[in-house]
Enzyme design. Structure first.
Site, PDB file in Angstrom:
ATOM      1  N   CYS A 106     -38.607   4.265 -19.320  1.00 39.34           N
ATOM      2  CA  CYS A 106     -38.356   3.155 -20.246  1.00 39.34           C
ATOM      3  C   CYS A 106     -39.062   3.417 -21.587  1.00 39.34           C
ATOM      4  CB  CYS A 106     -38.794   1.841 -19.601  1.00 39.34           C
ATOM      5  SG  CYS A 106     -38.104   0.367 -20.415  1.00 39.34           S
ATOM      6  N   HIS A 193     -35.691   1.969 -14.435  1.00 38.04           N
ATOM      7  CA  HIS A 193     -36.946   1.983 -13.681  1.00 38.04           C
ATOM      8  C   HIS A 193     -36.699   2.486 -12.259  1.00 38.04           C
ATOM      9  CE1 HIS A 193     -39.680  -0.106 -16.498  1.00 38.04           C
ATOM     10  NE2 HIS A 193     -38.566  -0.674 -16.939  1.00 38.04           N
ATOM     11  N   GLU A 195     -38.854   3.229 -10.062  1.00 40.90           N
ATOM     12  CA  GLU A 195     -39.920   2.839  -9.139  1.00 40.90           C
ATOM     13  C   GLU A 195     -39.655   1.525  -8.415  1.00 40.90           C
ATOM     14  OE1 GLU A 195     -41.140   1.120 -13.173  1.00 40.90           O
ATOM     15  OE2 GLU A 195     -40.040   2.828 -12.384  1.00 40.90           O
TER      16      GLU A 195
END
Length: 208
Positions: A106, A193, A195
């Site tokens: 990001c 993202h 994660e």
């Protein structure tokens, strides 16, 4: 615990500290540089799930300290700022000269592009939520992912032009550079993202 049978016929319990797992993890280290993103600890957790030792460090960490850690990889977190803000967090550009693989997530991707001569701009339409991202090049960072995957995006700015030596490897409807790569230098960036669990195949990015 280990049960020990003594010579006199008695039994004793000994607590064995299990260090093997920790020692094995410390053989390889990944550094997460925190730029103010809310998922900094989650990124570290995802790395540790792959049995890799991981430490979260401030973006202000001196380059000498990072070099001394001899990490196998460095991850830039997201953050709430624009790279063009006067008070936005920036790291030492020399970090890209260490020869260590870097992944920007990001804001981390935008900062990578900005520091290396690319262009970042305000998106015509802000992306927030689960969005389908098309994987255009799955030879390296995106290996193992589907041609199109639902990913979590939350950004107002995005990379407009990749730095020299980089090329786009993914896109969404409103984000033409949803991921970028320089395989020769092993420097990568993803606007989404990987994660968070909202990214269906994000684990593959962390693993790669």
């Amino acid at each position: 615990f280990i049960i020990k049978f003594n010579g006199n016929g008695s039994i004793s319990l000994q607590l064995q500290i299990m260090r093997n797992k920790e020692e094995n993890m410390k053989r390889e280290t990944v550094v997460v540089l925190d730029f103010g993103g809310q998922y900094n600890q989650l990124i570290a957790r995802r790395v540790r799930e792959h049995k890799i030792y991981c430490e979260v460090k401030s973006y202000k960490t001196p380059i000498e300290e990072i070099r001394a850690m001899n990490p196998k990889g460095i991850i830039f977190t997201g953050g709430p700022n624009s790279v063009y803000c006067a008070d936005s967090p920036h790291c030492d550009r020399e970090i890209f000269e260490l020869g260590i693989p870097v992944l920007g997530i990001c804001y981390g991707m935008q900062l990578t592009a900005y520091l290396l001569g690319g262009t970042v701009e305000k998106a015509a339409q802000r992306e927030y939520g689960r969005i389908t991202v098309t994987m255009d090049d799955k030879t390296s960072l995106l290996s193992g992912m589907s041609d199109a995957s639902s990913c979590w995006l939350s950004h107002t700015y995005q990379v407009k032009k990749c730095p020299a030596g980089f090329h786009p490897i993914a896109h969404s409807t409103n984000c033409p550079v949803a991921a970028m790569a320089n395989d020769d230098r092993r420097i990568y960036g993803v606007q989404f993202h990987p994660e968070v669990t909202h990214s269906d195949e994000g684990r593959a990015v962390i693993e790669n």
